[in-house]
Design a protein around this motif. Structure first.
Motif, PDB file in Angstrom:
ATOM      1  N   CYS A 196      39.675   1.408  43.331  1.00 13.25           N
ATOM      2  CA  CYS A 196      38.832   0.226  43.129  1.00 13.25           C
ATOM      3  C   CYS A 196      39.312  -0.938  44.001  1.00 13.25           C
ATOM      4  O   CYS A 196      38.504  -1.661  44.589  1.00 13.25           O
ATOM      5  CB  CYS A 196      38.834  -0.155  41.648  1.00 13.25           C
ATOM      6  SG  CYS A 196      37.617  -1.423  41.235  1.00 13.25           S
ATOM      7  N   TYR A 197      40.619  -1.091  44.108  1.00  7.55           N
ATOM      8  CA  TYR A 197      41.212  -2.132  44.955  1.00  7.55           C
ATOM      9  C   TYR A 197      40.767  -1.952  46.411  1.00  7.55           C
ATOM     10  O   TYR A 197      40.343  -2.912  47.072  1.00  7.55           O
ATOM     11  CB  TYR A 197      42.737  -2.066  44.845  1.00  7.55           C
ATOM     12  CG  TYR A 197      43.472  -3.022  45.760  1.00  7.55           C
ATOM     13  CD1 TYR A 197      43.777  -4.317  45.353  1.00  7.55           C
ATOM     14  CD2 TYR A 197      43.864  -2.623  47.041  1.00  7.55           C
ATOM     15  CE1 TYR A 197      44.452  -5.189  46.197  1.00  7.55           C
ATOM     16  CE2 TYR A 197      44.538  -3.484  47.895  1.00  7.55           C
ATOM     17  CZ  TYR A 197      44.834  -4.763  47.465  1.00  7.55           C
ATOM     18  OH  TYR A 197      45.508  -5.631  48.302  1.00  7.55           O
ATOM     19  N   LYS A 201      38.440  -4.352  48.690  1.00  5.33           N
ATOM     20  CA  LYS A 201      39.034  -4.896  49.921  1.00  5.33           C
ATOM     21  C   LYS A 201      38.206  -4.515  51.153  1.00  5.33           C
ATOM     22  O   LYS A 201      37.991  -5.328  52.051  1.00  5.33           O
ATOM     23  CB  LYS A 201      40.464  -4.345  50.046  1.00  5.33           C
ATOM     24  CG  LYS A 201      41.243  -4.841  51.259  1.00  5.33           C
ATOM     25  CD  LYS A 201      42.617  -4.175  51.252  1.00  5.33           C
ATOM     26  CE  LYS A 201      43.334  -4.416  52.566  1.00  5.33           C
ATOM     27  NZ  LYS A 201      44.575  -3.634  52.656  1.00  5.33           N
ATOM     28  N   ASN A 202      37.731  -3.259  51.199  1.00  4.48           N
ATOM     29  CA  ASN A 202      37.030  -2.749  52.384  1.00  4.48           C
ATOM     30  C   ASN A 202      35.506  -2.826  52.269  1.00  4.48           C
ATOM     31  O   ASN A 202      34.790  -2.365  53.156  1.00  4.48           O
ATOM     32  CB  ASN A 202      37.444  -1.294  52.650  1.00  4.48           C
ATOM     33  CG  ASN A 202      38.939  -1.157  52.870  1.00  4.48           C
ATOM     34  OD1 ASN A 202      39.572  -2.060  53.407  1.00  4.48           O
ATOM     35  ND2 ASN A 202      39.509  -0.038  52.451  1.00  4.48           N
ATOM     36  N   ASN A 203      35.027  -3.360  51.129  1.00  5.05           N
ATOM     37  CA  ASN A 203      33.585  -3.468  50.882  1.00  5.05           C
ATOM     38  C   ASN A 203      32.902  -2.100  50.972  1.00  5.05           C
ATOM     39  O   ASN A 203      31.882  -1.927  51.635  1.00  5.05           O
ATOM     40  CB  ASN A 203      32.948  -4.473  51.857  1.00  5.05           C
ATOM     41  CG  ASN A 203      31.586  -4.931  51.369  1.00  5.05           C
ATOM     42  OD1 ASN A 203      31.302  -4.889  50.166  1.00  5.05           O
ATOM     43  ND2 ASN A 203      30.731  -5.356  52.286  1.00  5.05           N
ATOM     44  N   THR A 204      33.518  -1.104  50.309  1.00  6.76           N
ATOM     45  CA  THR A 204      32.970   0.260  50.290  1.00  6.76           C
ATOM     46  C   THR A 204      32.671   0.657  48.840  1.00  6.76           C
ATOM     47  O   THR A 204      32.916  -0.116  47.913  1.00  6.76           O
ATOM     48  CB  THR A 204      33.977   1.260  50.906  1.00  6.76           C
ATOM     49  OG1 THR A 204      35.237   1.118  50.237  1.00  6.76           O
ATOM     50  CG2 THR A 204      34.175   1.007  52.394  1.00  6.76           C
ATOM     51  N   SER A 205      32.161   1.857  48.656  1.00 13.07           N
ATOM     52  CA  SER A 205      31.848   2.342  47.304  1.00 13.07           C
ATOM     53  C   SER A 205      33.125   2.691  46.536  1.00 13.07           C
ATOM     54  O   SER A 205      34.091   3.191  47.123  1.00 13.07           O
ATOM     55  CB  SER A 205      30.973   3.589  47.386  1.00 13.07           C
ATOM     56  OG  SER A 205      29.719   3.266  47.935  1.00 13.07           O
ATOM     57  N   PHE A 266      35.221  -6.277  40.435  1.00 10.45           N
ATOM     58  CA  PHE A 266      34.570  -5.514  41.503  1.00 10.45           C
ATOM     59  C   PHE A 266      33.055  -5.540  41.291  1.00 10.45           C
ATOM     60  O   PHE A 266      32.570  -5.253  40.201  1.00 10.45           O
ATOM     61  CB  PHE A 266      35.085  -4.073  41.497  1.00 10.45           C
ATOM     62  CG  PHE A 266      34.399  -3.164  42.488  1.00 10.45           C
ATOM     63  CD1 PHE A 266      34.679  -3.248  43.840  1.00 10.45           C
ATOM     64  CD2 PHE A 266      33.474  -2.209  42.055  1.00 10.45           C
ATOM     65  CE1 PHE A 266      34.056  -2.406  44.753  1.00 10.45           C
ATOM     66  CE2 PHE A 266      32.842  -1.359  42.962  1.00 10.45           C
ATOM     67  CZ  PHE A 266      33.140  -1.463  44.320  1.00 10.45           C
ATOM     68  N   GLU A 267      32.311  -5.866  42.358  1.00 12.82           N
ATOM     69  CA  GLU A 267      30.858  -5.993  42.221  1.00 12.82           C
ATOM     70  C   GLU A 267      30.089  -5.045  43.139  1.00 12.82           C
ATOM     71  O   GLU A 267      28.872  -5.145  43.283  1.00 12.82           O
ATOM     72  CB  GLU A 267      30.439  -7.446  42.492  1.00 12.82           C
ATOM     73  CG  GLU A 267      30.982  -8.404  41.434  1.00 12.82           C
ATOM     74  CD  GLU A 267      30.702  -9.867  41.756  1.00 12.82           C
ATOM     75  OE1 GLU A 267      30.173 -10.149  42.850  1.00 12.82           O
ATOM     76  OE2 GLU A 267      31.027 -10.709  40.910  1.00 12.82           O
ATOM     77  N   GLY A 268      30.807  -4.091  43.758  1.00  9.48           N
ATOM     78  CA  GLY A 268      30.161  -3.186  44.709  1.00  9.48           C
ATOM     79  C   GLY A 268      29.556  -1.951  44.054  1.00  9.48           C
ATOM     80  O   GLY A 268      29.435  -1.853  42.834  1.00  9.48           O
ATOM     81  N   HIS A 269      29.196  -0.986  44.887  1.00 15.10           N
ATOM     82  CA  HIS A 269      28.588   0.269  44.430  1.00 15.10           C
ATOM     83  C   HIS A 269      29.645   1.160  43.772  1.00 15.10           C
ATOM     84  O   HIS A 269      30.783   1.237  44.223  1.00 15.10           O
ATOM     85  CB  HIS A 269      27.961   1.002  45.627  1.00 15.10           C
ATOM     86  CG  HIS A 269      27.303   2.288  45.246  1.00 15.10           C
ATOM     87  ND1 HIS A 269      27.873   3.517  45.519  1.00 15.10           N
ATOM     88  CD2 HIS A 269      26.133   2.541  44.593  1.00 15.10           C
ATOM     89  CE1 HIS A 269      27.075   4.464  45.051  1.00 15.10           C
ATOM     90  NE2 HIS A 269      26.016   3.906  44.494  1.00 15.10           N
ATOM     91  N   PHE A 313      49.511  -4.729  39.983  1.00 14.70           N
ATOM     92  CA  PHE A 313      49.225  -3.964  41.191  1.00 14.70           C
ATOM     93  C   PHE A 313      48.753  -4.869  42.326  1.00 14.70           C
ATOM     94  O   PHE A 313      49.216  -4.745  43.462  1.00 14.70           O
ATOM     95  CB  PHE A 313      48.166  -2.898  40.903  1.00 14.70           C
ATOM     96  CG  PHE A 313      47.784  -2.096  42.115  1.00 14.70           C
ATOM     97  CD1 PHE A 313      48.662  -1.175  42.663  1.00 14.70           C
ATOM     98  CD2 PHE A 313      46.551  -2.271  42.729  1.00 14.70           C
ATOM     99  CE1 PHE A 313      48.325  -0.431  43.797  1.00 14.70           C
ATOM    100  CE2 PHE A 313      46.199  -1.533  43.859  1.00 14.70           C
ATOM    101  CZ  PHE A 313      47.092  -0.616  44.394  1.00 14.70           C
ATOM    102  N   ILE A 314      47.849  -5.789  42.017  1.00 19.40           N
ATOM    103  CA  ILE A 314      47.328  -6.705  43.045  1.00 19.40           C
ATOM    104  C   ILE A 314      48.465  -7.571  43.610  1.00 19.40           C
ATOM    105  O   ILE A 314      48.588  -7.742  44.826  1.00 19.40           O
ATOM    106  CB  ILE A 314      46.188  -7.587  42.468  1.00 19.40           C
ATOM    107  CG1 ILE A 314      44.959  -6.709  42.160  1.00 19.40           C
ATOM    108  CG2 ILE A 314      45.814  -8.707  43.434  1.00 19.40           C
ATOM    109  CD1 ILE A 314      43.900  -7.403  41.313  1.00 19.40           C
ATOM    110  N   GLU A 315      49.309  -8.066  42.722  1.00 24.30           N
ATOM    111  CA  GLU A 315      50.408  -8.954  43.152  1.00 24.30           C
ATOM    112  C   GLU A 315      51.510  -8.216  43.905  1.00 24.30           C
ATOM    113  O   GLU A 315      52.240  -8.806  44.683  1.00 24.30           O
ATOM    114  CB  GLU A 315      51.013  -9.671  41.933  1.00 24.30           C
ATOM    115  CG  GLU A 315      50.084 -10.735  41.358  1.00 24.30           C
ATOM    116  CD  GLU A 315      50.614 -11.342  40.063  1.00 24.30           C
ATOM    117  OE1 GLU A 315      51.692 -10.894  39.577  1.00 24.30           O
ATOM    118  OE2 GLU A 315      49.954 -12.258  39.535  1.00 24.30           O
TER     119      GLU A 315
END
Length: 328
Positions: A196-197, A201-205, A266-269, A313-315
């Motif tokens: 998901c991260y 980050k990469n604007n992918t599914s 996360f707001e992507g596909h 994880f993000i940090e």
């Protein structure tokens, strides 16, 4: 007498959680460090536990009175399926060396960490501590499961022949800070957090392997660490004990993925790759024995624990165990 607690696998998910609890709970409290108590968190850099000589050297160096044995070769469902012999052999060697060194060095107590995958594939649910050896484990983690089952066999043999206080814990699926997020080896929650991260980050599914239907009981690593401290202090039975949230707390992989999407904003596909194996559909375990022995225990609510894990994880993305980020 001074107590020295050696934690093997001390830099892994549960080892780090134990270190956190020992450092943050008040000294002398129910889950805190006791006066005259030293904790050693050993990693593979301190010795290869597959090698009896290196294992002995570790015991000679620290002279542990108590051992919490967490070290193991572990991996997610795909890695388990691919390397059955390696998982069987390496874990048998590690466990045999750790237990035998504890016996020869007159260690007072050993708690080994098993897994719910030790249970038979075809079994009546819920799982309980009496069903471990009642049939073959699931094919997907055949090697690892048999190696872990043997710890229970060895504990009983050491108890019967030499009177050793060796026991084992059976946690359900663990998650939390310091997990292994390597996409080739990770368990479901860290793998989904990492995917998901990267999708964000990469604007992918965000693609989840499998159908999303399998059910699991998840336990937060900090909660599990407290339960191990309780075992160290209070539990002296050779019979293993399941450490878990109640069986009614089962969550589907889809529910977990939804919670990760929320925690990650996360707001992507988002979709499921149903060509990927699901592994075992469910393996609900009863925590009845734990609650009977311990009394009440306050588990961290899942969403709160997941939020903490995602935030960590993000940090710590640059230093977390993520595998080869270039290929991700």
């Amino acid at each position: 007498m001074a107590t020295v607690v050696l934690v093997t696998g001390g830099t892994g998910l549960l080892g780090k959680a134990l270190e956190h609890i020992i450092e943050t709970e008040p000294v002398g409290s129910k889950f805190g460090k006791r006066p005259n108590e030293t904790w050693i968190f050993a990693s593979s850099a301190d010795g290869d536990l597959r090698d009896p000589a290196q294992t002995n050297k570790l015991y000679e160096k620290y002279k542990p009175t108590h051992v919490i044995h967490l070290a193991a070769l572990v991996g997610g469902v795909y890695k388990n399926m691919k390397y059955k012999l390696t998982f069987l052999r390496d874990n048998i060697l590690i466990n045999d060396n750790v237990l035998h060194a504890a016996y020869t060095h007159k260690t007072v107590k050993v708690i080994s960490c098993l897994s719910t995958c030790v249970f038979p594939d075809k079994v009546e649910y819920p799982l309980d501590e009496n069903k471990i050896h009642n049939g073959l484990p699931h094919e997907s983690n055949f090697g690892y499961a048999h190696a872990k089952r043997m710890v229970d066999v060895q504990n009983h043999a050491y108890k019967e022949e030499f009177g050793c206080n060796f026991t084992s814990a059976i946690p359900t699926s663990i998650f939390g800070p310091h997990d292994n997020y390597d996409l080739e080896a990770a368990h479901v929650i860290p793998a989904l957090i990492h995917r998901c991260y990267l999708a964000k980050k990469n604007n992918t599914s965000f693609i989840v392997g499998g159908t999303g239907k399998p059910l699991r009981q998840f336990i937060f690593s900090y909660d599990l660490a407290k339960l191990f401290v309780w075992m160290l202090r209070e539990y002296d039975d050779v019979e293993p004990i399941i450490l878990s949230v109640a069986e009614e707390e089962e969550l589907s992989v889809k529910e977990v993925a939804d919670a990760i999407i929320k925690a990650m904003a996360f707001e992507g596909h988002y979709s499921f790759d149903t060509t990927k194996a699901d592994g075992q559909f469910r393996k609900p375990a009863s925590n009845k024995k734990l609650i009977e022995r311990m009394g009440s225990f306050q588990f961290t609510p899942f969403e709160q624990a997941l939020d903490m894990s995602v935030k960590w994880f993000i940090e710590n993305y640059d230093t977390a165990r993520t595998g080869n980020k270039k290929a991700a």
